[in-house]
Design a protein around this motif. Structure first.
Motif, mmCIF file in Angstrom:
data_model
loop_
_atom_site.group_PDB
_atom_site.id
_atom_site.type_symbol
_atom_site.label_atom_id
_atom_site.label_comp_id
_atom_site.label_asym_id
_atom_site.label_seq_id
_atom_site.Cartn_x
_atom_site.Cartn_y
_atom_site.Cartn_z
ATOM 1 N N THR A 353 0.849 -1.256 0.025
ATOM 2 C CA THR A 353 -0.154 -0.050 -0.030
ATOM 3 C C THR A 353 0.901 1.297 0.169
ATOM 4 N N CYS A 354 2.144 1.464 0.627
ATOM 5 C CA CYS A 354 2.847 2.364 0.802
ATOM 6 C C CYS A 354 3.415 2.446 -0.589
ATOM 7 N N LEU A 355 3.884 1.755 -1.417
ATOM 8 C CA LEU A 355 4.421 1.835 -2.756
ATOM 9 C C LEU A 355 3.407 2.229 -3.549
ATOM 10 N N ALA A 356 2.120 1.947 -3.301
ATOM 11 C CA ALA A 356 1.151 2.043 -4.421
ATOM 12 C C ALA A 356 0.718 3.690 -4.190
ATOM 13 N N ALA A 357 0.649 4.022 -2.845
ATOM 14 C CA ALA A 357 0.363 5.514 -2.670
ATOM 15 C C ALA A 357 1.403 6.447 -3.327
ATOM 16 N N ALA A 358 2.550 6.030 -3.010
ATOM 17 C CA ALA A 358 3.833 6.879 -3.070
ATOM 18 C C ALA A 358 3.958 6.959 -4.667
ATOM 19 N N ILE A 499 9.735 9.024 0.909
ATOM 20 C CA ILE A 499 9.041 9.617 -0.065
ATOM 21 C C ILE A 499 7.995 10.753 0.403
ATOM 22 N N SER A 500 8.255 11.957 -0.075
ATOM 23 C CA SER A 500 7.000 12.839 0.144
ATOM 24 C C SER A 500 7.128 13.980 -0.785
ATOM 25 N N TYR A 501 5.700 14.115 -0.953
ATOM 26 C CA TYR A 501 5.617 15.364 -2.024
ATOM 27 C C TYR A 501 4.275 15.914 -1.965
ATOM 28 N N LEU A 502 4.152 17.172 -2.668
ATOM 29 C CA LEU A 502 2.773 18.087 -2.410
ATOM 30 C C LEU A 502 2.335 17.797 -3.830
ATOM 31 N N GLU A 506 -5.098 24.223 -8.613
ATOM 32 C CA GLU A 506 -5.421 25.725 -8.206
ATOM 33 C C GLU A 506 -6.498 25.929 -6.936
ATOM 34 N N THR A 507 -7.229 24.779 -6.557
ATOM 35 C CA THR A 507 -8.051 24.815 -5.549
ATOM 36 C C THR A 507 -7.748 24.216 -4.197
ATOM 37 N N GLU A 508 -6.848 23.036 -4.215
ATOM 38 C CA GLU A 508 -6.408 22.259 -3.066
ATOM 39 C C GLU A 508 -4.981 21.737 -3.301
ATOM 40 N N GLY A 509 -4.764 21.315 -2.072
ATOM 41 C CA GLY A 509 -3.217 20.646 -1.844
ATOM 42 C C GLY A 509 -3.308 19.322 -1.502
ATOM 43 N N CYS A 510 -2.432 18.513 -1.586
ATOM 44 C CA CYS A 510 -2.492 17.194 -1.071
ATOM 45 C C CYS A 510 -0.987 16.992 -0.674
ATOM 46 N N LEU A 511 -0.856 16.273 0.523
ATOM 47 C CA LEU A 511 0.689 15.961 0.753
ATOM 48 C C LEU A 511 0.504 14.325 0.790
ATOM 49 N N VAL A 512 1.605 13.778 0.416
ATOM 50 C CA VAL A 512 1.735 12.363 0.282
ATOM 51 C C VAL A 512 3.004 12.019 0.831
ATOM 52 N N ILE A 513 2.868 11.132 2.233
ATOM 53 C CA ILE A 513 4.143 10.765 2.778
ATOM 54 C C ILE A 513 4.255 9.287 2.691
ATOM 55 N N GLY A 514 5.489 8.716 2.601
ATOM 56 C CA GLY A 514 5.594 7.176 2.516
ATOM 57 C C GLY A 514 7.062 6.969 3.095
ATOM 58 N N ILE A 553 6.892 13.527 13.203
ATOM 59 C CA ILE A 553 6.110 12.555 13.307
ATOM 60 C C ILE A 553 7.101 11.365 13.189
ATOM 61 N N LEU A 554 6.428 10.346 13.948
ATOM 62 C CA LEU A 554 6.969 9.036 13.981
ATOM 63 C C LEU A 554 6.285 7.904 13.049
ATOM 64 N N LEU A 555 7.204 7.777 11.782
ATOM 65 C CA LEU A 555 6.503 7.022 10.784
ATOM 66 C C LEU A 555 6.748 5.432 11.080
ATOM 67 N N ARG A 556 5.741 4.702 11.079
ATOM 68 C CA ARG A 556 6.068 3.190 11.244
ATOM 69 C C ARG A 556 6.493 2.594 10.214
ATOM 70 N N PRO A 557 6.809 1.358 10.168
ATOM 71 C CA PRO A 557 7.394 0.712 8.882
ATOM 72 C C PRO A 557 6.396 0.551 7.752
ATOM 73 N N TYR A 558 6.945 1.278 6.738
ATOM 74 C CA TYR A 558 5.982 1.269 5.483
ATOM 75 C C TYR A 558 4.801 2.214 5.494
ATOM 76 N N GLU A 559 4.790 3.025 6.589
ATOM 77 C CA GLU A 559 3.487 3.622 6.977
ATOM 78 C C GLU A 559 3.337 4.769 5.774
ATOM 79 N N THR A 560 2.041 4.878 5.274
ATOM 80 C CA THR A 560 1.916 5.876 4.192
ATOM 81 C C THR A 560 0.762 6.653 4.738
ATOM 82 N N LEU A 561 0.768 8.182 4.539
ATOM 83 C CA LEU A 561 0.018 8.822 5.143
ATOM 84 C C LEU A 561 -0.429 10.193 3.959
ATOM 85 N N VAL A 562 -1.684 10.384 3.793
ATOM 86 C CA VAL A 562 -2.089 11.365 2.822
ATOM 87 C C VAL A 562 -2.843 12.464 3.384
#
Ligand code: GLC
Length: 567
Positions: A353-358, A499-502, A506-514, A553-562
């Motif tokens: 799942t982490c690989l997929a989201a990233a 891996i992290s990116y924004l 024009e109207t919104e932003g999303c941050l991906v962290i893996g 923040i403490l990321l757990r193994p292969y944790e992904t957050l969006v």
């Protein structure tokens, strides 16, 4: 950037027909089998299916050697079955992308058989024949070019002085694109399928169509001799543009070209909307992050920097002119949860799942390969006999010829084999993982097919990879201003774990962290300039609220957050 073309918002699912679903229990996947699983594919949230070749083929390269471009391989069914498949896909809102293998044909194609009949046959000029070079009493191939599948790229015709070129298996002779008749034939073939109503094509190794003439030896120190004379060749843009003008542009098509190490300038031109060539290309630069020189059989420690550069570098560049693709697996690659330094034994769900989201929340069209949405792992092949792909055998034989012991050679092959992607799809806990009713499949099944399959994954609730993919694909569409059309800004480019990116529209932003590692990692929240109050996606149940920029923040193994927020 123009938003009018449907493919820009699409996600594509790839089906390898031999291995998807065997409805008549003959050991081979087939079209009625595929039809019976279309709801599963639609429910994932994809918009199109790319079918690996369905045409008639003697199977020397499992369908990538086509003997008749207008016939369906009887293994899969009939043309009526195909028409029904097309209808059933369209009825579910799924577009149909056909694989088009036109760098070469099968040696059993009528054109090639006629070409071999006599040196004066008009079909001789459909292929690339050349005289061998005499050296003493030996006859050497016309050039020192090598096949992508090992060995010389030339095959001698009987005991004559003539050879023909094959950049892949010797049963896959290269077409002569210089011959206008060949291009007429190909245009007719494309129009035949477009008239039927297919929605696009994936062009196999397309950037090898144009060769440099006169043919000559490659005198560089290049490992694979000859590539400089056939990759992105002198007439390639003209040839692709011709397909566009004479066939593709007359329909609402989508095209993706499989490119082999394209130059940056050429890649940009292939995808440039103004150039009337292709819509996008596959560029596997990130696949070199865990193997030497991109040769998947020779692993090296995972290099995150290279992975990121490959994944984001290319897509950012393409974005200036056209569109991009996002790929983790296909029918030529081992399973992604068993690559990229991943520990799939303990963290299969988290890593998949982490690989997929990233990857898939980046810029471009996600291409998802059958089984990837379940986090399927590599198969525990026990001997070379269990491997069906000719390439596994070519490379094994080559290693053996250099004196590499059997066991070691087998280990390399097992690491990178294309066979991993080609074992029967894993559906449920019944015999052969539900692929069929018990007949021995053409390719052995995965060791865990009765426990690791679509049924078990869907029953895993919060830990279902399929459901995560569903959510992720839905999110891409719901937040398309950011995820589809938005800018991509990377953070911590040097970070070897995260891996992290924004994605910012024009109207919104999303941050991906893996956190693509099995360690816990402290991650500093970047200052994105966007308020990211909403947690949009996570692969652990108790995901944190995103603290202020600069906090850790403490990321757990292969944790992904969006996270996301409106601007
Ligand atoms: C492409 C295909 C691969 C095939 C080769 C020759 O790389 O993806 O499966 O063997 O071309 O057609």
């Amino acid at each position: 950037m123009e938003r009018t073309r449907w493919y820009k918002e699409a996600a594509v699912y790839q089906i390898y027909p031999f291995s998807f679903m065997d409805s008549n229990n003959d050991g081979w996947g087939d079209i009625p089998g595929i039809i019976s699983k279309l709801d599963y594919v639609r429910d994932l949230g994809v918009d199109a299916i790319w079918f690996s070749p369905l045409y008639e083929s003697p199977l020397k390269d499992y369908g990538y050697d086509i003997s008749d471009y207008r016939k369906i391989n009887p293994i899969f069914g009939t043309m009526e079955d195909f028409d029904r498949l097309l209808e059933e896909c369209h009825a579910r809102g799924l577009r149909v992308i056909m694989d088009m293998v036109i760098n070469h044909t099968s040696d059993q194609h009528e054109w090639f058989r006629k070409a071999l009949e006599s040196p004066d046959s008009p079909y001789r000029d459909y292929y690339i024949f050349a005289k061998g070079k005499k050296k003493g009493d030996k006859l050497l191939p016309p050039t020192n070019w090598q096949s992508s599948f090992t060995g010389t790229a030339w095959e001698r015709v009987g005991d004559t002085d003539d050879f023909y070129l094959h950049l892949f298996c010797r049963e896959q002779p290269d077409l002569n694109w210089e011959n206008p008749k060949v291009r007429d034939e190909i245009v007719d073939i494309l129009n035949f399928w477009l008239e039927k109503g297919v929605d696009g094509f994936r062009f196999d190794v397309f950037n090898m169509f144009s060769k440099v003439y006169p043919l000559r030896d490659d005198t560089t120190r290049q490992r694979q001799k000859g590539t400089m004379y056939y990759v992105d060749g002198p007439r390639i843009h003209e040839f692709v543009n011709e397909l566009y003008e004479r066939a593709l542009s007359h329909y609402d098509t989508f095209t993706v070209g499989e490119s082999y190490t394209p130059s940056e300038a050429d890649a940009l031109r292939y995808v440039d909307e103004g150039c009337r060539e292709l819509d996008t290309i596959f560029d596997f630069a990130h696949f070199s992050s865990d193997s030497i020189g991109g040769l998947k059989f020779f692993p090296k420690p995972f290099n995150m920097k290279q992975f990121k550069e490959g994944l984001f570098g290319a897509s950012k560049k393409y974005r200036e002119k056209g569109w991009s693709t996002l790929v983790l697996e296909n029918h030529d690659s081992p399973r992604s949860v068993c690559r990229f330094g991943i520990d799939s034994k303990k963290y299969r769900y988290e890593a998949a799942t982490c690989l997929a989201a990233a990857t898939f929340l980046g810029f471009g069209i996600p291409f998802i390969y059958e089984g990837e949405e379940l986090g399927l792992t590599n198969t525990d092949f026990r001997s070379m006999d269990e491997l069906k792909d000719p390439v596994s055998h070519f490379v094994y034989d080559l290693m053996r010829s250099y004196g590499i012991p059997k066991g070691i050679a087998f280990r390399f092959i097992k690491y990178g084999a294309r066979d991993h992607a080609r074992v029967p799809m894993q559906w449920d806990s019944s015999v052969n993982g539900g692929f069929n009713a018990g007949a021995e499949p053409w390719q052995r099944v995965h060791q865990d097919c009765r426990t690791l399959n679509a049924e078990s994954d869907l029953a895993a609730g919060d830990r279902s990879v399929y459901r995560f993919y569903q959510k992720m694909l839905k999110l891409r569409k719901e937040r398309k201003d950011a995820f589809i059309y938005g800018e991509l800004t990377e953070y911590g480019r040097e970070d070897r774990r995260v891996i992290s990116y924004l994605r910012e529209g024009e109207t919104e932003g999303c941050l991906v962290i893996g956190n693509l590692s099995k360690r816990k990692v402290r991650f500093t929240v970047p200052d994105t300039g966007v308020r990211l109050g909403e947690l949009l996606l996570a692969n652990y149940p108790d995901a944190p609220v995103l603290p202020e920029p600069g906090a850790k923040i403490l990321l757990r193994p292969y944790e992904t957050l969006v996270y996301g927020g409106k601007k």
